[in-house]
Design an enzyme around this catalytic site. Structure first.
Site, short mmCIF file in Angstrom:
data_model
loop_
_atom_site.label_atom_id
_atom_site.label_comp_id
_atom_site.label_asym_id
_atom_site.label_seq_id
_atom_site.Cartn_x
_atom_site.Cartn_y
_atom_site.Cartn_z
CB SER A 1 -2.26 -2.85 1.60
OG SER A 1 -1.29 -3.72 2.10
CG HIS B 1 -0.45 -6.50 5.11
ND1 HIS B 1 -0.40 -6.15 6.43
CD2 HIS B 1 -0.02 -5.42 4.42
CE1 HIS B 1 0.07 -4.91 6.53
NE2 HIS B 1 0.30 -4.44 5.32
CG ASN C 1 -4.01 4.32 9.70
OD1 ASN C 1 -4.27 5.38 9.16
ND2 ASN C 1 -2.88 4.12 10.34
N GLY D 1 0.84 -1.20 0.00
CA GLY D 1 0.00 0.00 0.00
C GLY D 1 0.87 1.24 0.00
CB THR D 2 4.12 1.93 1.69
OG1 THR D 2 3.60 1.70 3.00
CG2 THR D 2 5.16 3.02 1.72
CB THR E 1 10.60 -10.04 -11.90
OG1 THR E 1 11.52 -9.76 -12.94
CG2 THR E 1 9.97 -11.41 -12.11
CB CYS F 1 7.74 1.88 18.04
SG CYS F 1 8.58 1.43 19.54
CD GLN G 1 -6.71 0.10 8.26
OE1 GLN G 1 -7.49 -0.73 8.68
NE2 GLN G 1 -5.41 0.01 8.48
#
Ligand code: PLP
Length: 371
Positions: free
Chosen positions: A195, A197, A147, A69-70, A233, A316, A175
């Site tokens: 994204s 995941h 998010n 997504g980034t 690829t 973090c 999201q």
């Protein structure tokens, strides 16, 4: 002790059907090769692209795969800035509650000669568009839902103002994609990013919808993959897994998420905590809460020891939690922003787990306040 995972907004467990669909493609031909092995890999990618474009309600050729997504958001924003030939459109607007994959493009855009302006948000992270003219704006980026707090954004309003000013609209839909029944025509953005995941697919694969006629300049160059917009690829297995996860993720899953979330909130102590945003304005699996006087950092460390995985939504760095940029943008002080806790539920979150987690969270808050 049974672990309870309540961080589905960070990432979701891989769906068994995605896992199964990926296995045969972990070892395959190069999709750019003309021989049999290559052609089969290409076909697998095209089938995956077909699944995404059907869900988005767009043309097959309007969907490209990326590595995340980034990367998709970077391509939408930096690629549009690079492609822009208009000497007047030199402003780019981001809502203050965007993900860092949007906000952190700012220094690159400034090097390219753009002025980045941050649109304010209200106390639940909803963007405020204001009344100024967008005639000199190239692109505006407003996410579909936030998010951290889970707040739905007024994307139709953004689309309307963008259209009437000839501005490109990028919507980060990471999201919401898969979980809600929307089409690109509902969001009405020129660029939409996603994204895998976050919807029970594998990590390391994303996608971008690029409205026909919109042409961001590639930010990765080399071979001619993904219509010469995103060289490299392809990760065939991940793309196949993305499509399988999308097929396995349905809007009815949101009901299960909501039930678990509501059971969790009902099981928390009767006082001493607050919801940051009202439930009718946020995603079904989201609960963002603040336990007054209990730092999120201490809560998360203790909860992890007590078998509950949650997050603060904040980055973090050097071992300590920074206050969330989203909560600061909502107008909270640093001290209060450091109390924000995000619990996010998935279709496999059971009511029993939700109730048990609520009990453990209540105990953690008691202990942290006593320390
Ligand atoms: N945008 C939003 C709203 C997100 O929540 C995330 C993930 O945290 C991303 C973008 C980045 O997606 P990825 O993890 O695929 O790079």
């Amino acid at each position: 002790m049974r672990r309870i995972y309540l961080d589905h907004a960070a990432t979701t467990p891989l769906h068994t059907s995605a896992r199964g669909a990926m296995l045969p493609w972990l070892d395959c031909g190069n999709p750019s090769s003309l021989h049999e092995e290559g052609r089969r890999a290409r076909q697998a990618i095209d089938q995956a692209r077909e699944v995404l474009s059907a869900r988005l309600g767009c043309l097959f050729a309007e969907v490209l795969f990326t590595s995340s997504g980034t990367e998709a958001a970077n391509l939408a924003i930096i690629g549009s800035a690079l492609a822009n030939q208009d000497p007047v459109r030199k402003r780019i607007l981001f809502s203050a509650s965007e993900h860092h994959c949007v906000l952190h493009t700012q220094p690159i855009l400034e090097k390219l000669g753009y002025r980045v302006e941050i649109l304010p948000v209200d106390n639940v992270a909803r963007v405020q568009l204001g009344g100024d003219s967008w005639e000199d704006v190239l692109l505006v980026s407003v996410m579909h839902a936030n998010n951290e707090l889970g707040t739905w954004q007024p994307v139709r309003e953004v689309a309307e103002k963008s259209k009437s000013n000839g501005v490109l609209f990028h919507c980060d839909a990471v999201q919401t994609f898969g979980w809600y029944d929307w089409k690109v025509s509902d969001v009405d953005a020129d660029l939409v990013t996603m994204s895998a995941h976050k919807l029970q697919g594998p990590k390391g694969v994303g996608a971008i919808y690029i409205r026909a006629g919109v042409k961001p300049q590639p930010i990765s160059v080399g071979g001619g993959q993904e219509r010469e917009v995103r060289a490299g690829t392809e990760n065939v297995a991940a793309m196949v897994g993305f499509a399988a996860a999308l097929n396995a993720t349905t809007p009815s899953d949101t009901l299960a998420k909501r039930k678990a979330r509501d059971a969790f909130l009902a099981g928390l102590p009767p006082s001493g905590w607050q919801l940051t945003a009202p439930l009718d304005q946020v995603l079904d699996g989201h609960a963002h809460v603040r336990f007054e006087g209990a730092s999120a950092e201490s809560m998360l460390i203790l909860l992890d020891r007590m078998g509950v995985s949650a997050s603060s939504g904040a980055a973090c760095s050097s071992g300590s939690l920074e206050p969330s940029h989203v909560l600061l943008a909502c107008g909270y002080s640093e001290a209060i922003a450091k109390e924000g806790l995000r619990f996010t539920f998935g279709p496999s979150s059971t009511l029993e787990d939700a109730q048990e987690a609520a009990q453990r969270v209540g105990e953690a808050a008691k202990k942290v306040r006593r320390d």
